[in-house]
Design a protein around this motif. Structure first.
Motif, short mmCIF file in Angstrom:
data_model
loop_
_atom_site.label_atom_id
_atom_site.label_comp_id
_atom_site.label_asym_id
_atom_site.label_seq_id
_atom_site.Cartn_x
_atom_site.Cartn_y
_atom_site.Cartn_z
N PHE A 95 0.96 -1.45 0.00
CA PHE A 95 -0.25 0.18 -0.53
C PHE A 95 1.34 0.92 0.30
O PHE A 95 1.60 1.43 1.09
CB PHE A 95 -0.74 -0.11 0.80
CG PHE A 95 -2.29 -1.21 1.64
CD1 PHE A 95 -3.40 -0.64 0.79
CD2 PHE A 95 -1.84 -2.18 1.78
CE1 PHE A 95 -4.03 -1.67 0.99
CE2 PHE A 95 -2.26 -2.99 1.30
CZ PHE A 95 -3.67 -3.36 1.93
N ARG A 96 0.17 1.89 -0.91
CA ARG A 96 1.39 3.41 -0.97
C ARG A 96 -0.16 4.73 -1.16
O ARG A 96 -0.61 4.48 -2.18
CB ARG A 96 2.05 3.31 -2.47
CG ARG A 96 3.05 2.62 -2.25
CD ARG A 96 4.35 2.55 -3.51
NE ARG A 96 5.34 1.36 -3.42
CZ ARG A 96 6.65 1.42 -2.40
NH1 ARG A 96 6.87 2.45 -1.54
NH2 ARG A 96 7.11 0.15 -3.15
N PHE A 97 0.49 5.18 -0.29
CA PHE A 97 -0.42 6.74 0.07
C PHE A 97 0.42 7.40 0.48
O PHE A 97 1.55 7.51 0.81
CB PHE A 97 -1.53 6.42 1.04
CG PHE A 97 -0.59 5.54 2.43
CD1 PHE A 97 0.23 6.14 3.47
CD2 PHE A 97 -0.05 4.32 2.15
CE1 PHE A 97 0.52 5.78 4.29
CE2 PHE A 97 0.35 3.76 3.88
CZ PHE A 97 0.38 4.79 4.71
N LEU A 107 -2.67 -0.18 -4.18
CA LEU A 107 -2.07 -1.35 -3.59
C LEU A 107 -1.86 -1.89 -4.86
O LEU A 107 -2.54 -1.52 -6.41
CB LEU A 107 -3.76 -2.19 -3.55
CG LEU A 107 -4.09 -3.32 -2.89
CD1 LEU A 107 -2.37 -3.49 -2.39
CD2 LEU A 107 -4.88 -4.23 -2.95
N PHE A 108 -0.94 -2.95 -4.84
CA PHE A 108 0.18 -4.02 -5.70
C PHE A 108 -0.40 -5.18 -4.69
O PHE A 108 0.66 -4.89 -3.61
CB PHE A 108 1.20 -3.06 -6.69
CG PHE A 108 2.28 -3.96 -6.94
CD1 PHE A 108 1.72 -4.11 -8.64
CD2 PHE A 108 3.93 -4.88 -6.84
CE1 PHE A 108 2.46 -4.83 -9.57
CE2 PHE A 108 4.06 -5.60 -7.78
CZ PHE A 108 3.54 -5.66 -8.98
N ARG A 109 -0.49 -6.19 -5.51
CA ARG A 109 -0.11 -7.31 -4.74
C ARG A 109 0.78 -8.24 -5.44
O ARG A 109 0.64 -8.08 -6.78
CB ARG A 109 -1.02 -8.21 -5.25
CG ARG A 109 -2.64 -7.28 -4.36
CD ARG A 109 -3.71 -8.42 -4.02
NE ARG A 109 -4.60 -7.94 -3.09
CZ ARG A 109 -5.68 -7.29 -4.06
NH1 ARG A 109 -5.97 -7.00 -4.76
NH2 ARG A 109 -6.84 -6.53 -3.20
N THR A 110 1.90 -9.31 -4.90
CA THR A 110 2.82 -9.75 -5.69
C THR A 110 2.36 -11.25 -4.62
O THR A 110 3.06 -11.13 -3.49
CB THR A 110 4.18 -10.23 -5.24
OG1 THR A 110 4.43 -9.00 -3.85
CG2 THR A 110 4.48 -8.58 -6.42
N PRO A 111 2.21 -12.46 -5.70
CA PRO A 111 2.24 -14.17 -4.45
C PRO A 111 3.10 -14.82 -4.64
O PRO A 111 4.03 -13.89 -6.26
CB PRO A 111 0.81 -14.72 -5.77
CG PRO A 111 1.05 -14.09 -7.05
CD PRO A 111 1.43 -12.13 -6.65
#
Length: 230
Positions: A163-165, A173-177
């Motif tokens: 999360f960057r704000f 929001l950026f997700r990495t599995p």
């Protein structure tokens, strides 16, 4: 990860382990490590699945300087043979099944000369920080950013949520599995591909690996002679 005090020891160690030969980087990305390693005089080739990352790499060096094969690091073949194959910054965990991760070891073995080394930088799963009944931990927090890891312990999967704000009410929001791997499991994967563990340290500078180390740099080596199991 781009800081000089991070990249410097990484390049120093990889240059030493290349033993004067050619190096192959799995998941070369934008060349964070490959470019300075090539500048040290080590011939580097890469394998990379993401074409946009290769395009970024091409703004730094041309194809003649660092050739790149576009493809999956568990199956793609780069021309020639190498004394060193390496993976940095947890990239093997981007392969989301155990079978793919084992295939990655076997692909490394196929590219190496006898006695060649496969080097992996990987984090240690932080399950001890996961309270009973909880599925998420805070992996990092600083002004303007918070990272959360959600665990699926049954399937050994973790998703990192970045999360960057700013000062407003919205966040990006950026997700990495990932599929996390215990050091002992990594060693067994290496054995299946014909490797032996040569060394394991907590970082690229060679600090001792302990039960409290959050990550490790593991060096696997093929036998100097004889049949390899691939």
């Amino acid at each position: 990860m781009f800081a000089a005090d991070v990249v410097g020891p990484t390049v120093d160690r990889l240059a030493e382990l290349s033993a004067g030969g050619r190096a192959l980087e799995f998941a070369i990305g934008t060349g964070r490590v490959a470019v300075p390693l090539a500048e040290r005089g080590v011939p580097v080739t890469g394998i990379e699945l993401s074409r946009p990352m290769v395009d970024r790499l091409r703004t730094k060096v041309d194809e003649a300087t660092i050739p790149v094969v576009v493809g999956d690091m568990s199956t793609a073949v780069a021309p020639g043979s190498y004394t060193l194959v390496y993976l940095v910054f947890n990239t093997i965990a981007n392969l989301l099944t155990q079978a793919e991760q084992v295939a990655c070891f076997r692909n490394a073995a196929r590219h190496l000369t006898p006695g060649g080394r496969f080097v992996i930088e990987l984090w240690v799963p932080e399950l001890r920080t996961l309270p009973p009944g909880r599925e998420a931990t805070v992996c990092h927090s600083e002004p303007g950013y918070i990272g959360l890891d959600t665990y699926d312990v049954l399937n050994q999967h973790v998703v990192s949520h970045h999360f960057r704000f700013s000062d407003g009410r919205q966040a990006e929001l950026f997700r990495t599995p990932h599929r996390y791997i215990w050091p002992a499991e990594l060693d067994l994967m290496a054995q299946l591909a014909g490797f032996e563990l040569q060394s394991r340290h907590a970082d690229w500078a060679g600090s001792d690996f302990t039960a409290e180390s959050p990550s490790h740099v593991s060096v696997y080596r093929l036998p100097p002679h004889g049949t390899r199991r691939t």
